[in-house]
Motif scaffolding. Structure first.
Motif, PDB file in Angstrom:
ATOM      1  N   UNK A 111       0.833  -1.197   0.000  1.00 54.02           N
ATOM      2  CA  UNK A 111       0.000   0.000   0.000  1.00 54.02           C
ATOM      3  C   UNK A 111       0.870   1.251   0.000  1.00 54.02           C
ATOM      4  N   UNK A 112       0.442   2.238  -0.784  1.00 53.04           N
ATOM      5  CA  UNK A 112       1.208   3.488  -0.881  1.00 53.04           C
ATOM      6  C   UNK A 112       1.166   4.256   0.430  1.00 53.04           C
ATOM      7  N   UNK A 113       0.070   4.128   1.140  1.00 58.98           N
ATOM      8  CA  UNK A 113      -0.081   4.808   2.423  1.00 58.98           C
ATOM      9  C   UNK A 113      -0.255   3.777   3.524  1.00 58.98           C
ATOM     10  N   UNK A 114       0.148   4.130   4.726  1.00 64.32           N
ATOM     11  CA  UNK A 114      -0.017   3.227   5.863  1.00 64.32           C
ATOM     12  C   UNK A 114      -1.502   2.970   6.100  1.00 64.32           C
ATOM     13  N   UNK A 115      -1.886   1.727   6.365  1.00 71.20           N
ATOM     14  CA  UNK A 115      -3.299   1.439   6.615  1.00 71.20           C
ATOM     15  C   UNK A 115      -3.802   2.150   7.855  1.00 71.20           C
ATOM     16  N   UNK A 116      -5.085   2.494   7.820  1.00 73.47           N
ATOM     17  CA  UNK A 116      -5.681   3.152   8.975  1.00 73.47           C
ATOM     18  C   UNK A 116      -5.754   2.190  10.150  1.00 73.47           C
ATOM     19  N   UNK A 117      -5.594   2.723  11.340  1.00 70.22           N
ATOM     20  CA  UNK A 117      -5.698   1.915  12.552  1.00 70.22           C
ATOM     21  C   UNK A 117      -7.174   1.666  12.830  1.00 70.22           C
ATOM     22  N   UNK A 118      -7.499   0.402  13.093  1.00 74.18           N
ATOM     23  CA  UNK A 118      -8.881   0.052  13.361  1.00 74.18           C
ATOM     24  C   UNK A 118      -9.392   0.751  14.615  1.00 74.18           C
ATOM     25  N   UNK A 119     -10.588   1.309  14.513  1.00 70.32           N
ATOM     26  CA  UNK A 119     -11.196   1.964  15.662  1.00 70.32           C
ATOM     27  C   UNK A 119     -11.837   0.930  16.582  1.00 70.32           C
ATOM     28  N   UNK A 120     -11.858   1.177  17.873  1.00 68.12           N
ATOM     29  CA  UNK A 120     -12.474   0.217  18.793  1.00 68.12           C
ATOM     30  C   UNK A 120     -13.981   0.141  18.560  1.00 68.12           C
ATOM     31  N   UNK A 121     -14.598  -0.987  18.935  1.00 65.92           N
ATOM     32  CA  UNK A 121     -16.047  -1.126  18.737  1.00 65.92           C
ATOM     33  C   UNK A 121     -16.816  -0.096  19.549  1.00 65.92           C
ATOM     34  N   UNK A 122     -17.925   0.333  19.010  1.00 63.84           N
ATOM     35  CA  UNK A 122     -18.763   1.303  19.711  1.00 63.84           C
ATOM     36  C   UNK A 122     -19.654   0.591  20.727  1.00 63.84           C
ATOM     37  N   UNK A 123     -20.297   1.367  21.552  1.00 66.32           N
ATOM     38  CA  UNK A 123     -21.178   0.809  22.564  1.00 66.32           C
ATOM     39  C   UNK A 123     -22.312   0.024  21.906  1.00 66.32           C
ATOM     40  N   UNK A 124     -22.808  -0.983  22.615  1.00 65.35           N
ATOM     41  CA  UNK A 124     -23.878  -1.826  22.093  1.00 65.35           C
ATOM     42  C   UNK A 124     -25.101  -0.989  21.725  1.00 65.35           C
ATOM     43  N   UNK A 125     -25.763  -1.412  20.660  1.00 66.93           N
ATOM     44  CA  UNK A 125     -26.953  -0.719  20.184  1.00 66.93           C
ATOM     45  C   UNK A 125     -28.210  -1.379  20.726  1.00 66.93           C
ATOM     46  N   UNK A 126     -29.321  -0.670  20.573  1.00 63.52           N
ATOM     47  CA  UNK A 126     -30.638  -1.211  20.881  1.00 63.52           C
ATOM     48  C   UNK A 126     -31.562  -0.949  19.703  1.00 63.52           C
ATOM     49  N   UNK A 127     -32.525  -1.859  19.504  1.00 63.50           N
ATOM     50  CA  UNK A 127     -33.568  -1.625  18.505  1.00 63.50           C
ATOM     51  C   UNK A 127     -34.553  -0.622  19.089  1.00 63.50           C
ATOM     52  N   UNK A 128     -34.772   0.463  18.362  1.00 67.96           N
ATOM     53  CA  UNK A 128     -35.680   1.495  18.863  1.00 67.96           C
ATOM     54  C   UNK A 128     -36.971   1.584  18.072  1.00 67.96           C
ATOM     55  N   UNK A 129     -37.001   1.037  16.848  1.00 62.47           N
ATOM     56  CA  UNK A 129     -38.222   1.087  16.043  1.00 62.47           C
ATOM     57  C   UNK A 129     -38.112   0.113  14.882  1.00 62.47           C
ATOM     58  N   UNK A 130     -39.261  -0.347  14.412  1.00 65.41           N
ATOM     59  CA  UNK A 130     -39.351  -1.155  13.201  1.00 65.41           C
ATOM     60  C   UNK A 130     -40.568  -0.678  12.425  1.00 65.41           C
ATOM     61  N   UNK A 131     -40.401  -0.512  11.120  1.00 71.28           N
ATOM     62  CA  UNK A 131     -41.515   0.018  10.328  1.00 71.28           C
ATOM     63  C   UNK A 131     -41.351  -0.339   8.855  1.00 71.28           C
ATOM     64  N   UNK A 132     -42.414  -0.119   8.092  1.00 72.73           N
ATOM     65  CA  UNK A 132     -42.378  -0.365   6.650  1.00 72.73           C
ATOM     66  C   UNK A 132     -41.361   0.553   5.996  1.00 72.73           C
ATOM     67  N   UNK A 133     -40.832   0.111   4.883  1.00 74.61           N
ATOM     68  CA  UNK A 133     -39.865   0.911   4.144  1.00 74.61           C
ATOM     69  C   UNK A 133     -40.526   1.727   3.061  1.00 74.61           C
ATOM     70  N   UNK A 134     -39.968   1.674   1.878  1.00 72.64           N
ATOM     71  CA  UNK A 134     -40.496   2.483   0.777  1.00 72.64           C
ATOM     72  C   UNK A 134     -41.767   1.913   0.175  1.00 72.64           C
ATOM     73  N   UNK A 135     -42.028   0.611   0.406  1.00 70.26           N
ATOM     74  CA  UNK A 135     -43.229  -0.016  -0.137  1.00 70.26           C
ATOM     75  C   UNK A 135     -44.036  -0.606   1.009  1.00 70.26           C
ATOM     76  N   UNK A 136     -45.215  -0.061   1.257  1.00 70.98           N
ATOM     77  CA  UNK A 136     -46.065  -0.536   2.341  1.00 70.98           C
ATOM     78  C   UNK A 136     -46.683  -1.884   1.986  1.00 70.98           C
ATOM     79  N   UNK A 137     -47.274  -2.542   3.004  1.00 73.64           N
ATOM     80  CA  UNK A 137     -47.955  -3.810   2.745  1.00 73.64           C
ATOM     81  C   UNK A 137     -49.055  -3.637   1.711  1.00 73.64           C
TER      82      UNK A 137
END
Length: 401
Positions: A111-137
């Motif tokens: 690689x021409x440039x040094x690879x980026x250092x991996x960032x640490x994992x972020x805090x755990x997520x939670x599901x906050x909503x679920x809904x239809x997308x661009x096409x409804x039922x």
């Protein structure tokens, strides 16, 4: 992360820039896992498959001999006119893992440039909503009714309509744990993560290995209940259903006709493929290629099959675009890997979700479709899409309780 020991799939996160391909279970599983990006190539339009292959071949020609066998991960758009872009990624470090052992290819020094250092994992997520997308039922049901009307009028024989749903998280998608959950629950499927698209597909579009070629056509389906007697009866009904066998015949024929132009092939009897949540009619096609064709090139010739588009192809594409009304992006496009010798595996990007960013978190946009032919019932087709979204739903529920 060590450049010798394979990474733990469940520990991978976005900061690693991972690419994932896995099939099988336990010691018999076959995996290719990458971190970082040595090269990213893109293409659009009808020539996107050939363009990506040409760019990758040129890149490989300039690499030193010790990189022999290097693999690229590809995720291509369903439509040549999609606003999304088809992408080919060569990981900076890639592990090829199988029963015979582990091989690691590290391109960091090139690689021409040094690879980026991996960032640490972020805090755990939670599901906050679920809904239809661009096409409804209701819009999907209306689309099915209109598709059936057009089929009965003779405009086409089959089309495939898809819809989307969104799972909202208050943080980042846990890529590694989600992929690990999919791989554990669906070992006979191909688990993949390429550039924000994650899933576990049951449908191998093409595998090329030293001149041998194989493909599997899936179409026609029924839900799996877990009751052995009920599922056996459902499998028998599936094999004798006029609607499902017709839908499957179109899909199988579209694969067979293409492969016969470039290979000497044999075709299996149609059989039932059972998965944890759904069963499909399946036909396997295998043989030997005539001439030089990479896995990526064959995938481009097979795509889009009648299994995810319809037939005749041009009419099905037109009706699909009109009735869905949204851009599929890379959903139902080929996803897989190709190496510097043209060997590779591609599946159809099904049972999947696309990761999308928001100011306060990320979304998983799930996709699922259903084949529409004469006799299709709108409510049954809608129910089928819900069944096909279960792999992502269950996996995210498992890793984010």
């Amino acid at each position: 992360m060590s450049q010798v020991s394979p990474p733990d799939l469940a520990q991978l996160h976005a900061g690693h820039q991972p690419t994932i391909w896995r099939h099988g279970s336990d010691a018999e599983s076959v995996r290719t896992i990458g971190i970082g990006e040595f090269a990213r190539l893109t293409a659009s339009g009808r020539g996107r498959f050939e363009e990506l292959q040409e760019q990758f071949s040129a890149l490989c020609a300039a690499l030193p001999a010790y990189t022999s066998g290097v693999r690229a991960f590809v995720s291509a758009t369903f439509s040549p006119v999609s606003q999304a872009t088809s992408v080919l990624i060569v990981p900076r470090i890639q592990w090829h893992i199988g029963p015979a052992g582990v091989r690691v290819i590290d391109l960091s020094d090139l690689m021409a440039e040094a690879p980026e250092v991996s960032q640490p994992p972020r805090a755990a997520s939670r599901v906050v909503a679920q809904h239809a997308g661009e096409l409804s039922d209701e819009a999907f049901l209306s689309g099915v009714r209109e598709a059936v009307r057009r089929i009965e009028a003779g405009e086409l024989a089959k089309t495939v309509l898809a819809r989307d749903e969104v799972i909202e998280l208050d943080g980042h998608v846990p890529i590694g744990p989600l992929a690990a959950a999919l791989a554990e629950a669906y070992p006979t499927c191909w688990t993949y993560y390429v550039d924000g698209l994650i899933g576990a597909s049951p449908e191998m579009l093409v595998r090329v290995r030293n001149g041998e070629v194989a493909s599997r056509a899936l179409a026609g389906s029924a839900p799996v209940s877990g009751d052995l007697d009920a599922d056996e009866a459902a499998a028998e009904d599936l094999m004798t259903s006029a609607k499902d066998t017709s839908e499957h015949a179109y899909a199988a024929r579209s694969v067979i006709e293409v492969l016969r132009r470039i290979a000497d092939v044999q075709v299996s009897d149609t059989h039932v493929l059972r998965l944890p949540t759904i069963m499909h009619l399946a036909t396997d096609v295998s043989g030997y290629l005539r001439g030089e064709h990479s896995a990526l090139q064959v995938a481009g010739q097979l795509h889009p099959s009648a299994a995810i588009c319809g037939t005749p192809r041009e009419a099905a594409e037109r009706v699909l675009a009109e009735l869905e009304g949204f851009d599929r992006g890379r959903y139902s496009g080929p996803v897989g890997w190709v190496d510097d010798s043209g060997n590779g595996e591609f599946v159809i990007a099904l049972r999947c979700a696309r990761i999308e960013g928001r100011a306060d978190g990320q979304d998983l946009r799930m996709y699922a479709g259903a084949g529409i032919v004469v006799g299709s019932d709108p409510q049954r087709e809608l129910a089928e899409t819900y069944t096909k979204m279960l792999p992502i739903r269950r996996a995210i529920a498992r890793v984010l309780p």
